[in-house]
Design a protein around this motif. Structure first.
Motif, short mmCIF file in Angstrom:
data_model
loop_
_atom_site.label_atom_id
_atom_site.label_comp_id
_atom_site.label_asym_id
_atom_site.label_seq_id
_atom_site.Cartn_x
_atom_site.Cartn_y
_atom_site.Cartn_z
N VAL A 107 0.85 -1.19 0.00
CA VAL A 107 0.00 0.00 0.00
C VAL A 107 0.89 1.24 0.00
CG1 VAL A 107 -1.78 1.30 1.24
CG2 VAL A 107 -1.80 -1.20 1.30
N GLN A 108 0.49 2.24 -0.79
CA GLN A 108 1.20 3.52 -0.79
C GLN A 108 0.28 4.60 -0.22
OE1 GLN A 108 1.32 1.50 -3.74
NE2 GLN A 108 3.22 0.77 -2.82
N GLU A 109 0.79 5.33 0.75
CA GLU A 109 0.07 6.50 1.25
C GLU A 109 0.57 7.72 0.50
OE1 GLU A 109 -0.28 9.36 5.21
OE2 GLU A 109 0.91 7.51 5.29
N PHE A 110 -0.34 8.40 -0.18
CA PHE A 110 -0.03 9.66 -0.86
C PHE A 110 -0.58 10.79 0.00
CE2 PHE A 110 0.61 6.81 -4.32
CZ PHE A 110 1.31 7.47 -5.32
N CYS A 111 0.31 11.59 0.55
CA CYS A 111 -0.11 12.71 1.39
C CYS A 111 0.32 14.01 0.72
CB CYS A 111 0.50 12.59 2.78
SG CYS A 111 0.04 13.93 3.90
N VAL A 112 -0.64 14.71 0.14
CA VAL A 112 -0.38 16.00 -0.49
C VAL A 112 -0.50 17.06 0.60
CG1 VAL A 112 -1.12 17.63 -2.25
CG2 VAL A 112 -1.26 15.17 -2.69
N ALA A 113 0.61 17.71 0.92
CA ALA A 113 0.66 18.58 2.09
C ALA A 113 1.08 20.00 1.71
CB ALA A 113 1.65 18.02 3.11
N SER A 114 0.67 20.94 2.54
CA SER A 114 1.08 22.34 2.34
C SER A 114 1.06 23.05 3.68
CB SER A 114 0.14 23.05 1.36
OG SER A 114 -1.18 23.08 1.86
N ALA A 115 1.82 24.14 3.75
CA ALA A 115 1.80 24.98 4.95
C ALA A 115 0.47 25.71 5.03
CB ALA A 115 2.95 25.97 4.92
N GLY A 143 9.23 2.31 4.34
CA GLY A 143 9.99 3.46 3.88
C GLY A 143 9.11 4.67 3.63
N ALA A 144 9.75 5.82 3.52
CA ALA A 144 9.04 7.07 3.28
C ALA A 144 9.94 8.04 2.54
CB ALA A 144 8.56 7.69 4.59
N VAL A 145 9.32 8.86 1.71
CA VAL A 145 10.04 9.87 0.94
C VAL A 145 9.22 11.15 0.96
CG1 VAL A 145 10.80 10.56 -1.36
CG2 VAL A 145 11.19 8.23 -0.59
N TYR A 146 9.89 12.27 1.17
CA TYR A 146 9.22 13.57 1.06
C TYR A 146 9.85 14.36 -0.07
CZ TYR A 146 7.53 18.24 1.88
OH TYR A 146 6.95 19.47 1.70
N SER A 147 9.01 14.85 -0.98
CA SER A 147 9.47 15.64 -2.11
C SER A 147 8.81 17.01 -2.07
CB SER A 147 9.11 14.94 -3.43
OG SER A 147 9.79 13.71 -3.56
N PRO A 148 9.60 18.08 -1.93
CA PRO A 148 9.01 19.42 -1.92
C PRO A 148 8.51 19.81 -3.30
CG PRO A 148 11.40 19.55 -1.92
CD PRO A 148 11.06 18.10 -1.78
N GLY A 149 7.53 20.69 -3.33
CA GLY A 149 7.00 21.15 -4.60
C GLY A 149 8.04 21.91 -5.39
N VAL A 150 7.99 21.76 -6.71
CA VAL A 150 8.92 22.49 -7.57
C VAL A 150 8.68 23.99 -7.39
CG1 VAL A 150 9.52 23.02 -9.97
CG2 VAL A 150 9.18 20.64 -9.25
N GLY A 151 9.74 24.71 -7.06
CA GLY A 151 9.63 26.16 -6.95
C GLY A 151 9.25 26.69 -5.59
N LEU A 158 4.33 13.69 0.53
CA LEU A 158 4.87 12.68 1.43
C LEU A 158 4.35 11.32 0.99
CD1 LEU A 158 6.43 11.89 4.02
CD2 LEU A 158 4.30 12.28 5.29
N LEU A 159 5.26 10.42 0.67
CA LEU A 159 4.91 9.07 0.23
C LEU A 159 5.40 8.07 1.27
CD1 LEU A 159 6.04 9.42 -3.48
CD2 LEU A 159 3.69 9.04 -2.74
N VAL A 160 4.50 7.21 1.73
CA VAL A 160 4.85 6.20 2.73
C VAL A 160 4.38 4.84 2.24
CG1 VAL A 160 4.65 5.48 5.14
CG2 VAL A 160 4.53 7.92 4.56
N GLY A 161 5.24 3.85 2.35
CA GLY A 161 4.86 2.49 2.03
C GLY A 161 4.36 1.78 3.28
N TRP A 162 3.21 1.11 3.17
CA TRP A 162 2.62 0.42 4.31
C TRP A 162 2.42 -1.06 4.00
CZ3 TRP A 162 1.92 2.58 9.03
CH2 TRP A 162 1.94 3.98 9.12
N ALA A 163 2.47 -1.88 5.04
CA ALA A 163 2.26 -3.31 4.87
C ALA A 163 0.80 -3.62 4.53
CB ALA A 163 2.66 -4.06 6.14
N SER A 164 -0.12 -2.75 4.97
CA SER A 164 -1.54 -2.96 4.69
C SER A 164 -2.29 -1.67 5.00
CB SER A 164 -2.11 -4.10 5.55
OG SER A 164 -2.08 -3.74 6.92
N LYS A 195 -4.29 9.71 1.15
CA LYS A 195 -5.08 8.60 0.63
C LYS A 195 -4.22 7.34 0.56
CE LYS A 195 -8.89 10.92 -0.36
NZ LYS A 195 -10.19 10.64 0.29
N ASP A 196 -4.81 6.21 0.90
CA ASP A 196 -4.16 4.92 0.69
C ASP A 196 -4.44 4.48 -0.74
OD1 ASP A 196 -3.10 4.70 3.22
OD2 ASP A 196 -4.84 3.64 4.02
N VAL A 197 -3.38 4.11 -1.45
CA VAL A 197 -3.49 3.78 -2.86
C VAL A 197 -2.93 2.38 -3.09
CG1 VAL A 197 -2.87 4.46 -5.22
CG2 VAL A 197 -3.30 6.21 -3.48
#
Length: 201
Positions: A107-115, A143-151, A158-164, A195-197
């Protein structure tokens, strides 16, 4: 030591679509097989609504992505992937291998975040650091990865991998995460939609 030019860094392109269908998605992905500079393609659908699709394209550079958007193949891709506006995120070269682990999880958690505002950007960045800390404390993460917005640093992915899906749902009740969650709530700096994807292609 010279820094790598931004135009030469990897980027992620996120496209969230409604009316998702696996057949059209497969055709869209097949059409990307020969696109130059495209490292990987992820296609998934949300765990709670199979009509909502998630595309995550990893590009070697922003220049490669720009070249694709001016090619005839881009219009064809949009027909299959939908015409939703893509959002671009910077991906550090150090995070490339971590991203592979996240996308290989069940499972991938897609977390679209902003200040929440321009005044709390520093607190927002601290919130992201704390969120990444949680993933190190829980066995069910992959595992998890955070990628800042371009610019800008006021938004990111924020992307997180989950076992379920169940493992993610139990996050807030886990003792090992409680203190970090309290700190995040106290900072009150982040607006987010997560969202869990489930990967389908």
């Amino acid at each position: 030591m010279s820094l790598e030019p931004v135009s030469q860094m990897p980027i992620l392109e996120l496209i969230i679509t409604s009316g998702f269908g696996e057949q059209a998605a497969q055709q869209g992905k097949d059409g990307l097989s020969s696109v130059e500079g495209l490292t990987s393609v992820y296609v998934g659908k949300t765990a709670t609504d199979s009509s909502v699709g998630y595309w995550l394209l990893q590009w070697q550079t922003s220049a490669a992505r720009d070249a694709f958007t001016t090619s005839p193949a881009y219009a064809t891709f949009q027909q299959h992937a939908g015409n939703s506006t893509p959002v671009l995120y910077d991906l550090s070269t150090q995070d490339v291998s971590d991203l592979e682990h996240v996308l290989a999880a069940p499972v991938q958690e897609f977390c679209v975040a902003s200040a929440k505002s321009a005044d709390v950007v520093d607190k927002f960045k601290e919130t992201i650091k704390l969120a990444l800390e949680i993933t190190k404390a829980i066995e069910d993460t992959r595992g998890a990865v955070y990628s800042p917005g371009v610019g800008g640093e006021a938004k990111g992915l924020l992307l997180v991998g989950w076992a379920s899906v169940e493992a993610h749902a139990s996050l807030y009740s886990r003792p090992e995460a409680q203190e970090t969650i309290k700190k995040i709530i106290a900072l009150d700096a982040m607006a987010a939609e997560a969202k869990d994807v489930l990967r389908v292609l």
